[in-house]
Design a protein around this motif. Sequence first.
Motif, short mmCIF file in Angstrom:
data_model
loop_
_atom_site.label_atom_id
_atom_site.label_comp_id
_atom_site.label_asym_id
_atom_site.label_seq_id
_atom_site.Cartn_x
_atom_site.Cartn_y
_atom_site.Cartn_z
N CYS A 137 10.37 6.15 -4.24
CA CYS A 137 9.43 7.25 -4.00
C CYS A 137 8.09 7.01 -4.69
O CYS A 137 8.01 6.28 -5.68
CB CYS A 137 10.02 8.58 -4.44
N ALA A 138 7.06 7.60 -4.13
CA ALA A 138 5.70 7.59 -4.68
C ALA A 138 4.85 8.40 -3.71
O ALA A 138 5.35 8.83 -2.66
CB ALA A 138 5.15 6.17 -4.80
N ARG A 139 3.57 8.56 -4.05
CA ARG A 139 2.69 9.26 -3.10
C ARG A 139 2.30 8.32 -1.97
O ARG A 139 2.25 8.70 -0.81
CB ARG A 139 1.44 9.77 -3.83
N SER A 140 2.02 7.04 -2.28
CA SER A 140 1.60 6.10 -1.22
C SER A 140 2.82 5.54 -0.51
O SER A 140 3.20 4.38 -0.72
CB SER A 140 0.83 4.92 -1.82
N VAL A 141 3.40 6.38 0.35
CA VAL A 141 4.67 5.98 0.99
C VAL A 141 4.46 4.80 1.94
O VAL A 141 5.39 4.01 2.19
CB VAL A 141 5.31 7.21 1.68
N ASP A 142 3.23 4.65 2.46
CA ASP A 142 2.95 3.53 3.39
C ASP A 142 3.23 2.19 2.70
O ASP A 142 3.73 1.24 3.32
CB ASP A 142 1.50 3.60 3.88
N LYS A 143 2.94 2.11 1.39
CA LYS A 143 3.17 0.84 0.68
C LYS A 143 4.67 0.58 0.55
O LYS A 143 5.12 -0.57 0.60
CB LYS A 143 2.52 0.88 -0.71
N ILE A 144 5.44 1.63 0.38
CA ILE A 144 6.90 1.46 0.26
C ILE A 144 7.48 1.08 1.63
O ILE A 144 8.41 0.27 1.72
CB ILE A 144 7.59 2.72 -0.30
N GLU A 145 6.89 1.64 2.69
CA GLU A 145 7.36 1.28 4.04
C GLU A 145 7.13 -0.21 4.29
O GLU A 145 7.98 -0.90 4.86
CB GLU A 145 6.62 2.12 5.09
N LYS A 146 5.99 -0.70 3.81
CA LYS A 146 5.67 -2.12 3.97
C LYS A 146 6.68 -2.98 3.19
O LYS A 146 7.19 -3.99 3.70
CB LYS A 146 4.25 -2.38 3.46
N LEU A 147 6.98 -2.54 1.98
CA LEU A 147 7.94 -3.27 1.14
C LEU A 147 9.32 -3.26 1.79
O LEU A 147 10.04 -4.27 1.77
CB LEU A 147 7.99 -2.61 -0.26
N ALA A 148 9.69 -2.11 2.38
CA ALA A 148 11.00 -1.99 3.04
C ALA A 148 11.09 -3.00 4.18
O ALA A 148 12.12 -3.67 4.36
CB ALA A 148 11.20 -0.57 3.55
#
Length: 251
Positions: A32-43
């Motif tokens: 989790c974080a505010r910049s979810v787009d970056k986590i989506e990229k990592l996923a």
Amino acid sequence: KGRVALVTGASVGIGAAVARALVQHGMRVVGCARSVDKIEKLAAECQSAGYSGTLIPYKCDLSNEEDILSMFSAIKTLHQGVDVCINNAGLAHSEPLLSGKTESWRNMIDVNVLALSICTREAYKSMKERNVDDGHIININSMGGHRVVPSADEHFYCATKYAVTALTEGLRQELREAKTHIRATSISPGIVETEFAFRHHDSDPEKAAAVYESIKCLKAEDIASAVTYVLSAPPHVQIGDVQMRPVEQVS
Ligand code: NJP
């Protein structure tokens, strides 16, 4: 393997490296974080790398308790609950005690101390209601939580990390009193080369760059290795605090 881990602040830096390492080890990781787009990229990167676990991105502003509670409720609905909680999200404003802004101090308290405490309480609740006795709560602390730093810019930040030291040890004691085998650990890094200094040293890029250029810093992956080491310790081993500095760091 197969266990559910929550990693807060998984969008960049140490949290992203920890999330990646846990997915590589086969865990289901809610990042989790505010910049979810970056986590989506990592996923997506973890998926293309063929790692055996999965990364589930979740948008959450940890300075907002309702956001945190909704996240735990979503995790319960979708993944039953949390087995491992990595309280990593944190920030530093360069705001000395004699001239700092209350708002900056409040922001550090909200994320570094309150969010960590709320996530700890909710993770424990989740473990307890599912009789998870081998859960683990890991707090990403700081060497600043163990000694007073020479820079006035860091004093309030260090105070929040001293709180993390107290909360981790207090948690360990409460867990023993509750007769569970759930473990509590803090990992205290010195200087780690992430966006941390650039994001929070009041956006003074020269000052931030100087921090990272002065010595050979720890990498986010070094902290991720400490997390996987702590999680792989035999069930009877309680690691209280892992302190790690770059070899060249003096203070
Ligand atoms: O920091 P950085 P690090 N809601 O800035 C998230 C400690 N530490 O990885 O929301 C939700 O790269 C933010 O996400 P976003 C440090 O105190 C570091 O270096 O997208 N999330 C991002 O993912 C901290 O506890 C050093 O902006 C929020 C993450 O937090 C931990 O290590 C030295 C949020 C911060 O990523 C990770 O730091 C040390 C919010 N309201 C201790 N606010 C070091 N780097 O030198 C922030 O001793 N985040």
